[in-house]
Scaffold this motif. Structure first.
Motif, PDB file in Angstrom:
ATOM      1  N   GLY A   1      -9.208   5.379   5.923  1.00 21.36           N
ATOM      2  CA  GLY A   1      -7.785   5.571   6.097  1.00 21.36           C
ATOM      3  C   GLY A   1      -7.180   4.570   7.053  1.00 21.36           C
ATOM      4  O   GLY A   1      -7.831   4.121   8.006  1.00 21.36           O
ATOM      5  N   PHE A   2      -5.911   4.208   6.790  1.00 21.21           N
ATOM      6  CA  PHE A   2      -5.177   3.308   7.673  1.00 21.21           C
ATOM      7  C   PHE A   2      -3.682   3.560   7.516  1.00 21.21           C
ATOM      8  O   PHE A   2      -3.159   3.604   6.413  1.00 21.21           O
ATOM      9  CB  PHE A   2      -5.494   1.842   7.359  1.00 21.21           C
ATOM     10  CG  PHE A   2      -5.257   1.434   5.927  1.00 21.21           C
ATOM     11  CD1 PHE A   2      -4.037   0.909   5.521  1.00 21.21           C
ATOM     12  CD2 PHE A   2      -6.255   1.609   4.972  1.00 21.21           C
ATOM     13  CE1 PHE A   2      -3.817   0.548   4.198  1.00 21.21           C
ATOM     14  CE2 PHE A   2      -6.038   1.250   3.640  1.00 21.21           C
ATOM     15  CZ  PHE A   2      -4.813   0.722   3.262  1.00 21.21           C
ATOM     16  N   ASP A   3      -3.000   3.805   8.625  1.00 19.40           N
ATOM     17  CA  ASP A   3      -1.546   4.009   8.632  1.00 19.40           C
ATOM     18  C   ASP A   3      -1.089   5.043   7.603  1.00 19.40           C
ATOM     19  O   ASP A   3      -0.043   4.888   6.969  1.00 19.40           O
ATOM     20  CB  ASP A   3      -0.819   2.683   8.378  1.00 19.40           C
ATOM     21  CG  ASP A   3      -0.789   1.793   9.615  1.00 19.40           C
ATOM     22  OD1 ASP A   3      -1.353   2.210  10.646  1.00 19.40           O
ATOM     23  OD2 ASP A   3      -0.215   0.692   9.548  1.00 19.40           O
ATOM     24  N   GLY A   4      -1.858   6.097   7.397  1.00 19.02           N
ATOM     25  CA  GLY A   4      -1.495   7.143   6.449  1.00 19.02           C
ATOM     26  C   GLY A   4      -1.977   6.902   5.035  1.00 19.02           C
ATOM     27  O   GLY A   4      -1.903   7.797   4.197  1.00 19.02           O
ATOM     28  N   TRP A   5      -2.461   5.693   4.733  1.00 21.18           N
ATOM     29  CA  TRP A   5      -3.017   5.374   3.421  1.00 21.18           C
ATOM     30  C   TRP A   5      -4.483   5.797   3.378  1.00 21.18           C
ATOM     31  O   TRP A   5      -5.172   5.815   4.397  1.00 21.18           O
ATOM     32  CB  TRP A   5      -2.915   3.880   3.143  1.00 21.18           C
ATOM     33  CG  TRP A   5      -1.522   3.354   3.043  1.00 21.18           C
ATOM     34  CD1 TRP A   5      -0.637   3.200   4.070  1.00 21.18           C
ATOM     35  CD2 TRP A   5      -0.847   2.924   1.864  1.00 21.18           C
ATOM     36  NE1 TRP A   5       0.560   2.700   3.595  1.00 21.18           N
ATOM     37  CE2 TRP A   5       0.456   2.516   2.253  1.00 21.18           C
ATOM     38  CE3 TRP A   5      -1.216   2.830   0.523  1.00 21.18           C
ATOM     39  CZ2 TRP A   5       1.390   2.032   1.343  1.00 21.18           C
ATOM     40  CZ3 TRP A   5      -0.284   2.344  -0.383  1.00 21.18           C
ATOM     41  CH2 TRP A   5       0.989   1.954   0.022  1.00 21.18           C
ATOM     42  N   VAL A   6      -4.971   6.138   2.186  1.00 22.46           N
ATOM     43  CA  VAL A   6      -6.383   6.509   2.012  1.00 22.46           C
ATOM     44  C   VAL A   6      -6.959   5.712   0.852  1.00 22.46           C
ATOM     45  O   VAL A   6      -6.412   5.701  -0.254  1.00 22.46           O
ATOM     46  CB  VAL A   6      -6.544   8.026   1.738  1.00 22.46           C
ATOM     47  CG1 VAL A   6      -8.003   8.357   1.455  1.00 22.46           C
ATOM     48  CG2 VAL A   6      -6.037   8.833   2.929  1.00 22.46           C
ATOM     49  N   MET A   7      -8.075   5.065   1.126  1.00 22.09           N
ATOM     50  CA  MET A   7      -8.759   4.252   0.115  1.00 22.09           C
ATOM     51  C   MET A   7     -10.097   4.901  -0.191  1.00 22.09           C
ATOM     52  O   MET A   7     -10.950   5.026   0.691  1.00 22.09           O
ATOM     53  CB  MET A   7      -8.958   2.832   0.636  1.00 22.09           C
ATOM     54  CG  MET A   7      -9.477   1.857  -0.387  1.00 22.09           C
ATOM     55  SD  MET A   7      -9.553   0.186   0.319  1.00 22.09           S
ATOM     56  CE  MET A   7      -9.966  -0.742  -1.173  1.00 22.09           C
TER      57      MET A   7
ATOM     58  N   PHE B   1      -4.381   5.753  -2.220  1.00 20.55           N
ATOM     59  CA  PHE B   1      -3.289   6.714  -2.150  1.00 20.55           C
ATOM     60  C   PHE B   1      -2.378   6.368  -0.983  1.00 20.55           C
ATOM     61  O   PHE B   1      -2.844   6.072   0.114  1.00 20.55           O
ATOM     62  CB  PHE B   1      -3.832   8.143  -1.975  1.00 20.55           C
ATOM     63  CG  PHE B   1      -4.627   8.623  -3.152  1.00 20.55           C
ATOM     64  CD1 PHE B   1      -4.006   9.287  -4.201  1.00 20.55           C
ATOM     65  CD2 PHE B   1      -5.992   8.399  -3.219  1.00 20.55           C
ATOM     66  CE1 PHE B   1      -4.741   9.713  -5.296  1.00 20.55           C
ATOM     67  CE2 PHE B   1      -6.731   8.820  -4.314  1.00 20.55           C
ATOM     68  CZ  PHE B   1      -6.108   9.481  -5.356  1.00 20.55           C
ATOM     69  N   ASP B   2      -1.064   6.401  -1.240  1.00 23.90           N
ATOM     70  CA  ASP B   2      -0.110   6.070  -0.186  1.00 23.90           C
ATOM     71  C   ASP B   2       0.076   7.270   0.739  1.00 23.90           C
ATOM     72  O   ASP B   2      -0.530   8.330   0.530  1.00 23.90           O
ATOM     73  CB  ASP B   2       1.206   5.576  -0.798  1.00 23.90           C
ATOM     74  CG  ASP B   2       2.027   6.687  -1.452  1.00 23.90           C
ATOM     75  OD1 ASP B   2       1.681   7.882  -1.312  1.00 23.90           O
ATOM     76  OD2 ASP B   2       3.015   6.351  -2.122  1.00 23.90           O
ATOM     77  N   PRO B   3       0.883   7.137   1.805  1.00 28.29           N
ATOM     78  CA  PRO B   3       1.033   8.247   2.756  1.00 28.29           C
ATOM     79  C   PRO B   3       1.597   9.529   2.155  1.00 28.29           C
ATOM     80  O   PRO B   3       1.476  10.590   2.756  1.00 28.29           O
ATOM     81  CB  PRO B   3       1.981   7.667   3.813  1.00 28.29           C
ATOM     82  CG  PRO B   3       1.702   6.192   3.797  1.00 28.29           C
ATOM     83  CD  PRO B   3       1.479   5.886   2.340  1.00 28.29           C
ATOM     84  N   GLN B   4       2.229   9.438   0.965  1.00 29.70           N
ATOM     85  CA  GLN B   4       2.700  10.646   0.275  1.00 29.70           C
ATOM     86  C   GLN B   4       1.670  11.157  -0.733  1.00 29.70           C
ATOM     87  O   GLN B   4       1.980  12.011  -1.566  1.00 29.70           O
ATOM     88  CB  GLN B   4       4.027  10.364  -0.448  1.00 29.70           C
ATOM     89  CG  GLN B   4       5.236  10.299   0.479  1.00 29.70           C
ATOM     90  CD  GLN B   4       5.253   9.025   1.311  1.00 29.70           C
ATOM     91  OE1 GLN B   4       5.070   7.922   0.780  1.00 29.70           O
ATOM     92  NE2 GLN B   4       5.460   9.159   2.606  1.00 29.70           N
TER      93      GLN B   4
ATOM     94  N   ARG C   1       0.463  -7.116  -0.988  1.00 24.51           N
ATOM     95  CA  ARG C   1       1.481  -6.730  -0.011  1.00 24.51           C
ATOM     96  C   ARG C   1       2.614  -5.950  -0.671  1.00 24.51           C
ATOM     97  O   ARG C   1       3.110  -4.971  -0.120  1.00 24.51           O
ATOM     98  CB  ARG C   1       2.040  -7.984   0.667  1.00 24.51           C
ATOM     99  CG  ARG C   1       1.161  -8.548   1.781  1.00 24.51           C
ATOM    100  CD  ARG C   1       1.677  -9.903   2.206  1.00 24.51           C
ATOM    101  NE  ARG C   1       1.087 -10.345   3.463  1.00 24.51           N
ATOM    102  CZ  ARG C   1       1.124 -11.595   3.901  1.00 24.51           C
ATOM    103  NH1 ARG C   1       1.719 -12.534   3.152  1.00 24.51           N
ATOM    104  NH2 ARG C   1       0.581 -11.924   5.052  1.00 24.51           N
ATOM    105  N   ARG C   2       3.024  -6.374  -1.861  1.00 27.98           N
ATOM    106  CA  ARG C   2       4.098  -5.662  -2.556  1.00 27.98           C
ATOM    107  C   ARG C   2       3.669  -4.246  -2.904  1.00 27.98           C
ATOM    108  O   ARG C   2       4.473  -3.309  -2.846  1.00 27.98           O
ATOM    109  CB  ARG C   2       4.505  -6.415  -3.820  1.00 27.98           C
ATOM    110  CG  ARG C   2       5.308  -7.675  -3.548  1.00 27.98           C
ATOM    111  CD  ARG C   2       6.048  -8.137  -4.787  1.00 27.98           C
ATOM    112  NE  ARG C   2       5.138  -8.524  -5.862  1.00 27.98           N
ATOM    113  CZ  ARG C   2       4.669  -9.756  -6.034  1.00 27.98           C
ATOM    114  NH1 ARG C   2       4.995 -10.712  -5.166  1.00 27.98           N
ATOM    115  NH2 ARG C   2       3.858 -10.033  -7.043  1.00 27.98           N
ATOM    116  N   LYS C   3       2.405  -4.071  -3.283  1.00 26.36           N
ATOM    117  CA  LYS C   3       1.931  -2.737  -3.640  1.00 26.36           C
ATOM    118  C   LYS C   3       1.780  -1.840  -2.406  1.00 26.36           C
ATOM    119  O   LYS C   3       1.874  -0.614  -2.511  1.00 26.36           O
ATOM    120  CB  LYS C   3       0.615  -2.827  -4.414  1.00 26.36           C
ATOM    121  CG  LYS C   3       0.813  -3.428  -5.802  1.00 26.36           C
ATOM    122  CD  LYS C   3      -0.407  -3.327  -6.672  1.00 26.36           C
ATOM    123  CE  LYS C   3      -0.111  -3.881  -8.068  1.00 26.36           C
ATOM    124  NZ  LYS C   3      -1.266  -3.762  -8.976  1.00 26.36           N
ATOM    125  N   LEU C   4       1.545  -2.473  -1.263  1.00 29.21           N
ATOM    126  CA  LEU C   4       1.537  -1.696  -0.021  1.00 29.21           C
ATOM    127  C   LEU C   4       2.957  -1.374   0.428  1.00 29.21           C
ATOM    128  O   LEU C   4       3.152  -0.634   1.396  1.00 29.21           O
ATOM    129  CB  LEU C   4       0.794  -2.470   1.072  1.00 29.21           C
ATOM    130  CG  LEU C   4      -0.711  -2.617   0.865  1.00 29.21           C
ATOM    131  CD1 LEU C   4      -1.304  -3.568   1.897  1.00 29.21           C
ATOM    132  CD2 LEU C   4      -1.421  -1.277   0.907  1.00 29.21           C
TER     133      LEU C   4
END
Length: 240
Positions: A141-147, A155-158, A212-215
């Protein structure tokens, strides 16, 4: 071809809960055509009856229904060893999605959404459920994202699944496994395309731009360009 997402013995079982008959019919036919065992319920009373008599792997659950709504139902049934819950709702604001996910849903799809998106989300939810049950998830996980390194998912923070190509996933994995270190273009090129790649290193610049755009918001800050050296992944990374 029949899909067997939960094992080689039988296909996954999906329950569609929606008071709109047309939506129930569409989803039942679409998922059934992909090999899933699909049942339908018009409200949460019918949903409970199905859950009492059968094993269900995932539930596609409407939020606004007569009687008990989907949020209240999810609060009752969501648990680690229970079915994955995917909300389908006309309520698509950020606060609605956050409430749904906090109640225990794995995903939240605002209506209208395509049958292809629903199918992709069902597959992702079943993979997550299978990995949690088997205890074989390896997530960073990083900044609310989960890989998820096992399922090759981001998965994004939502908690929304973000589509990555194989190359983009490999590139992001190189970053999250070496956070806060400057990585040269050559190192990243090898991670993304293999040691025998003859692609120009400028191709990495293009791929990083896409990543970067996908992040989305924060992408430029997450992956920092270090002049004449390469790139650095800024966020702290932890196993989750």
């Amino acid at each position: 071809m029949t899909l067997l997402p939960t094992g080689a013995d039988q296909p996954a079982s999906i329950l569609v809960v929606d008071d709109d008959r047309d939506i129930r019919t569409l989803l039942t036919q679409s998922l059934g055509a992909r090999g899933y065992r699909v049942q339908a319920a018009a409200n949460t009373r019918e949903m409970d009856a199905v859950l009492e008599r059968e094993r269900i792997d995932a539930i596609l659950l409407d939020v606004m229904m007569p009687g008990e709504d989907g949020i209240a139902a999810c609060r009752r049934i969501a648990r680690d060893d229970g079915p994955a819950v995917i909300f389908l709702s006309a309520l698509g604001e950020e606060r609605d999605r956050i409430v749904g996910l906090e109640m225990g849903a794995t995903h939240y799809l605002p209506k209208p959404c395509s049958a292809r998106e629903v199918l992709a989300t069902v597959r992702a939810a079943l993979r997550m459920r299978r990995q949690v049950t088997a205890g074989d998830r390896l997530c960073l996980g990083f900044d609310g994202w989960v890989m998820d390194l096992v399922a090759h998912e981001l998965f994004d923070p939502q908690n929304v699944l973000v589509g990555l190509t194989d190359g983009e996933f490999a590139l992001l994995r190189a970053f999250v496994e070496r956070p806060r270190r400057v990585l040269s273009r050559e190192t990243l090129l090898e991670a993304a395309r293999g040691p025998n790649s003859d692609a120009f290193d400028r191709a990495i610049d293009v791929q990083i731009s896409r990543l970067r755009r996908k992040l989305r918001c924060g992408g430029d800050e997450m992956i920092r360009t270090i002049r004449n050296e390469g790139y650095l992944f800024v966020p702290a990374v932890a196993r989750v």
